[in-house]
Every structure is written in C-alpha cells, then in structure tokens.
Scaffold this active site. Structure first.
Site, PDB file in Angstrom:
ATOM      1  N   ASN A 104      -5.586  15.883   2.885  1.00  0.00           N
ATOM      2  CA  ASN A 104      -5.767  16.199   1.465  1.00  0.00           C
ATOM      3  C   ASN A 104      -7.227  16.438   1.129  1.00  0.00           C
ATOM      4  O   ASN A 104      -8.111  15.864   1.764  1.00  0.00           O
ATOM      5  CB  ASN A 104      -5.345  15.004   0.577  1.00  0.00           C
ATOM      6  CG  ASN A 104      -3.864  14.726   0.619  1.00  0.00           C
ATOM      7  OD1 ASN A 104      -3.051  15.636   0.738  1.00  0.00           O
ATOM      8  ND2 ASN A 104      -3.522  13.454   0.530  1.00  0.00           N
ATOM      9  N   ASP A 158      -9.680  15.126  -1.302  1.00  0.00           N
ATOM     10  CA  ASP A 158      -9.832  13.993  -2.228  1.00  0.00           C
ATOM     11  C   ASP A 158     -10.817  14.384  -3.324  1.00  0.00           C
ATOM     12  O   ASP A 158     -11.958  14.772  -3.039  1.00  0.00           O
ATOM     13  CB  ASP A 158     -10.407  12.768  -1.497  1.00  0.00           C
ATOM     14  CG  ASP A 158      -9.366  12.015  -0.682  1.00  0.00           C
ATOM     15  OD1 ASP A 158      -8.179  12.404  -0.716  1.00  0.00           O
ATOM     16  OD2 ASP A 158      -9.747  11.029  -0.015  1.00  0.00           O
ATOM     17  N   GLY A 196      -6.398  12.115   2.989  1.00  0.00           N
ATOM     18  CA  GLY A 196      -5.052  12.207   3.559  1.00  0.00           C
ATOM     19  C   GLY A 196      -4.971  11.223   4.710  1.00  0.00           C
ATOM     20  O   GLY A 196      -5.879  11.142   5.539  1.00  0.00           O
ATOM     21  N   ALA A 202      -5.355  12.720   8.366  1.00  0.00           N
ATOM     22  CA  ALA A 202      -6.691  13.231   8.669  1.00  0.00           C
ATOM     23  C   ALA A 202      -7.706  12.090   8.707  1.00  0.00           C
ATOM     24  O   ALA A 202      -8.595  12.068   9.557  1.00  0.00           O
ATOM     25  CB  ALA A 202      -7.084  14.291   7.635  1.00  0.00           C
ATOM     26  N   ASN A 258       0.445  -2.735   5.609  1.00  0.00           N
ATOM     27  CA  ASN A 258      -0.325  -3.680   4.804  1.00  0.00           C
ATOM     28  C   ASN A 258       0.655  -4.700   4.207  1.00  0.00           C
ATOM     29  O   ASN A 258       1.865  -4.631   4.464  1.00  0.00           O
ATOM     30  CB  ASN A 258      -1.209  -2.969   3.758  1.00  0.00           C
ATOM     31  CG  ASN A 258      -0.411  -2.309   2.640  1.00  0.00           C
ATOM     32  OD1 ASN A 258       0.778  -2.604   2.434  1.00  0.00           O
ATOM     33  ND2 ASN A 258      -1.053  -1.410   1.913  1.00  0.00           N
ATOM     34  N   ASP A 291      -6.658   3.356   6.718  1.00  0.00           N
ATOM     35  CA  ASP A 291      -6.656   4.507   7.635  1.00  0.00           C
ATOM     36  C   ASP A 291      -7.740   4.363   8.699  1.00  0.00           C
ATOM     37  O   ASP A 291      -7.516   4.667   9.873  1.00  0.00           O
ATOM     38  CB  ASP A 291      -6.895   5.813   6.867  1.00  0.00           C
ATOM     39  CG  ASP A 291      -5.772   6.106   5.894  1.00  0.00           C
ATOM     40  OD1 ASP A 291      -4.642   5.626   6.131  1.00  0.00           O
ATOM     41  OD2 ASP A 291      -6.020   6.800   4.896  1.00  0.00           O
TER      42      ASP A 291
HETATM   43  P1  ADP Z   1      -4.699  -0.625   3.066  1.00  0.00           P
HETATM   44  O1  ADP Z   1      -5.921   0.170   2.727  1.00  0.00           O
HETATM   45  O2  ADP Z   1      -3.706   0.128   3.910  1.00  0.00           O
HETATM   46  O3  ADP Z   1      -4.080  -1.356   1.926  1.00  0.00           O
HETATM   47  P2  ADP Z   1      -5.962  -3.132   3.817  1.00  0.00           P
HETATM   48  O4  ADP Z   1      -6.460  -3.243   2.422  1.00  0.00           O
HETATM   49  O5  ADP Z   1      -5.103  -4.222   4.343  1.00  0.00           O
HETATM   50  O6  ADP Z   1      -5.217  -1.759   4.100  1.00  0.00           O
HETATM   51  O7  ADP Z   1      -7.257  -2.982   4.763  1.00  0.00           O
HETATM   52  C1  ADP Z   1      -7.169  -2.659   6.127  1.00  0.00           C
HETATM   53  C2  ADP Z   1      -8.250  -3.398   6.886  1.00  0.00           C
HETATM   54  O8  ADP Z   1      -9.533  -2.994   6.362  1.00  0.00           O
HETATM   55  C3  ADP Z   1      -8.212  -4.917   6.756  1.00  0.00           C
HETATM   56  O9  ADP Z   1      -7.403  -5.504   7.764  1.00  0.00           O
HETATM   57  C4  ADP Z   1      -9.687  -5.302   6.910  1.00  0.00           C
HETATM   58  O10 ADP Z   1     -10.017  -5.439   8.292  1.00  0.00           O
HETATM   59  C5  ADP Z   1     -10.408  -4.095   6.332  1.00  0.00           C
HETATM   60  N1  ADP Z   1     -10.785  -4.355   4.919  1.00  0.00           N
HETATM   61  C6  ADP Z   1     -10.142  -3.935   3.804  1.00  0.00           C
HETATM   62  N2  ADP Z   1     -10.747  -4.383   2.685  1.00  0.00           N
HETATM   63  C7  ADP Z   1     -11.829  -5.089   3.109  1.00  0.00           C
HETATM   64  C8  ADP Z   1     -12.879  -5.819   2.446  1.00  0.00           C
HETATM   65  N3  ADP Z   1     -12.931  -5.906   1.113  1.00  0.00           N
HETATM   66  N4  ADP Z   1     -13.827  -6.416   3.228  1.00  0.00           N
HETATM   67  C9  ADP Z   1     -13.790  -6.327   4.587  1.00  0.00           C
HETATM   68  N5  ADP Z   1     -12.844  -5.665   5.254  1.00  0.00           N
HETATM   69  C10 ADP Z   1     -11.859  -5.055   4.539  1.00  0.00           C
END
Ligand code: ADP
Length: 305
Positions: A10, A12, A38, A41, A186, A248
C-alpha cells in the site's frame, strides 16, 4: 537462503495529529508523509534489511504513479519484484492517523491487493525456490493457500494471521492452519482465532493446531509455543513515536532469521529476539517501511548489554 513474501502493498498516507479524531470531527494535522506500507511489503522489507536472505515479493499494484513508486521502493531494497503484478484496480492505499502518544487509526483501501487469487507460473517458480514462504491475510485467502501449496520440499510456511477475520470461519481456519509451520499473531488475533477470551487458554488451543506459534504482545514482547514447550521473549524498552508496522517488522525479520528452521525452541527464540530488536528500533521512527532498521542496527541492539 531465500525468502518469498506473498501479500499486500500500500501507499501509506500518514497524518500526525494531536489526537485520533472522533466520529464527525475534523482535525488539523501537524504534518504528513507518504511512504511504503502494506503488511506484505513491510515484511519483505524487514526480511531484506535483515540481510542473509535473498528476498522476493509477490503481490499486485495498480497501473498508476503509486504503483510505480511502491515498486521502485522495493527495488531500492534489492527485493526481487518480478512477481509483483500490475492489476486493473488502483494501488492499495492506507490512510493513517498517528497521535502524540504513538496511537494510530488506519483505514485500508485494498484496491489491487484484492486482484490476485492464484499464482501464475513465474510467481509459482519464485515460491517453489524459496527456503521460507511468508504470507499475511491482507490479500485473498485463496492466494495465501496457493502460496503454501507451491512451496518446495523442506521450505517453511510462516503465516502472520493479520487481519484475523478470515480465520474466524472454522472451515477456512482448518484449511489454512493445516498448511502452516509457524503461525504469528498479536494478542487480539490470538483470541479471535482461538475463539476464547483467556490468553493462556488461547495459546494452548492454537499451539495444538500448528507446529509452532508466536504471539506478539506489543511492548511486553512475545510468547513462543512449540507443542507443550513455552518461552517468553521480552521486548526491548524504547519510547515509541509510531508503532505502525511494528508487527510487520517483527515478522519479516523473524522469518528471515528462522530460514529453513530447525523448528526447535532455541531457533525460534533467536529469531524472535532479532524480530524484537528490529521492531523496537522501528517503533522509534515514523512510518512503516522507512522505519525498518538495517541488519547492522539490529546487531548493535542485540549486542548491547
Ligand atoms: P502488531 O503491530 O501486529 O499489533 P505488536 O504490537 O504485538 O504487533 O508488536 C510486535 C512486536 O514489536 C512486539 O513483540 C515487540 O517485540 C515489538 N514492539 C511493539 N511495540 C513495542 C514497544 N512499544 N516497545 C518495544 N517493542 C515493541
């Protein structure tokens, strides 16, 4: 080592806002930017910048300026885009608002990302030659199944079940999960797909369905489940400015580090640690693909005390 990512791409369009607007509200942005996005990507960029694996992307863009720009950005990362089709529909667009607390709200217009429901011969060849095949659910589920079916002997199929909606249908979930080697979700996707409200019960249910399961928990880190074995991988403590694409970056770097496996707990934890380091850096920078760190940046964070 090579990785083929099958998924969405996409443009963004990101607006920085003081807070996420409510229904019927108009807000002035404090800044804006355009960048590659996306889930597919973003993940192939994560894999390419992780180093060590040749990365190829399979998806579709429109015959428009966004499509040409998106293709050029992927090429600039050394990604093989010979499997990136040009479809009749316009390129996918994501309209993203990010507020001062790094909270976001995203509307995705799928466009060309809905165009592919099967692989052509050239795309099938790219998938068949890859050591690792990674996909998400932002493209038709038929394409995801075709990618899993086209993988070569001994290649791993890593599915990031995001968005989780297609797998809330029991029939689709059964068909797709049967093909998966590593499932990454997640915490919300975990509960959606398992169909229960309790996190540890959901982990047990899904861990019994796939060879390996990774549940990402934002700033908490991730849980790895391999049959009855469990491991926790902590996140790296950072102050986020934009968490778009965190998952991602984690998935792309994880898949590139895992390669062909083996699917043992040590290998999965090592790959998740690399994913956690890369995504921790990514959340401290604005945007999705522009925020993905290089292998050297990830190695430096992993080596820090
Ligand atoms: P999604 O973006 O799919 O919701 P998550 O929020 O679980 O996925 O984040 C994926 C990974 O990115 C986490 O397991 C962590 O390792 C890292 N991450 C996400 N947010 C943070 C943060 N605020 N601080 C440090 N690492 C982060």
């Amino acid at each position: 080592m090579s990785i083929a990512v099958v998924g969405s791409v996409n443009m963004d369009v990101v607006a920085r806002v003081p807070r996420i607007p409510g229904p019927g509200e108009t807000l002035l942005a404090t800044g804006s930017s355009r960048g590659g996005g996306g889930k597919g990507a973003n993940q192939v960029v994560g894999a390419a910048r992780a180093g060590g694996a040749d990365a190829a992307f399979i998806g579709a863009v429109g015959d428009d300026p966004d499509g040409r720009q998106l293709r050029a950005w992927l090429e600039a990362d050394g990604i093989d885009v010979s499997g990136l089709a040009t479809a009749a529909e316009p390129s996918g667009v994501a309209l993203i608002s990010v507020d001062d607390d790094a909270e976001n709200a995203i509307v995705v217009v799928a466009g060309a990302n809905g165009a592919l429901t099967s692989l052509n011969d050239a795309q099938r060849g790219i998938v068949a030659a890859a050591d690792t095949v990674a996909a998400q659910l932002e493209v038709p589920v038929e394409l995801v199944e075709a990618a899993a079916d086209a993988r070569g002997d001994g290649a791993l199929f890593v599915l990031n079940a995001a968005p989780s909606e297609p797998l809330t249908s029991p029939d689709v979930a059964e068909r797709v999960l049967d093909k998966v080697d590593v499932l990454i979700v997640n915490e919300h996707e975990l509960l959606d797909i398992a169909g229960v409200a309790d996190q540890s019960e959901a982990v047990d249910l899904l861990a019994a369905r796939v060879p390996a399961l990774v549940v990402t928990l934002g700033a908490v880190g991730s849980i790895i489940a391999l049959g009855p074995e469990r491991a926790q991988v902590p996140a790296f403590p950072v102050t986020p400015v934009d968490t778009t694409g965190a998952g991602d970056t984690f998935c792309g770097v994880f898949a590139a580090h895992l390669g062909r496996g083996p699917l043992d707990l040590d290998a999965l934890v090592a790959a998740a640690r690399a994913g956690a380091a890369a995504s921790a850096i990514a959340v401290t920078r604005p945007g999705a693909q522009p925020a993905v760190p290089t292998a050297a940046e990830v190695a430096a964070l992993l080596a820090s005390p």
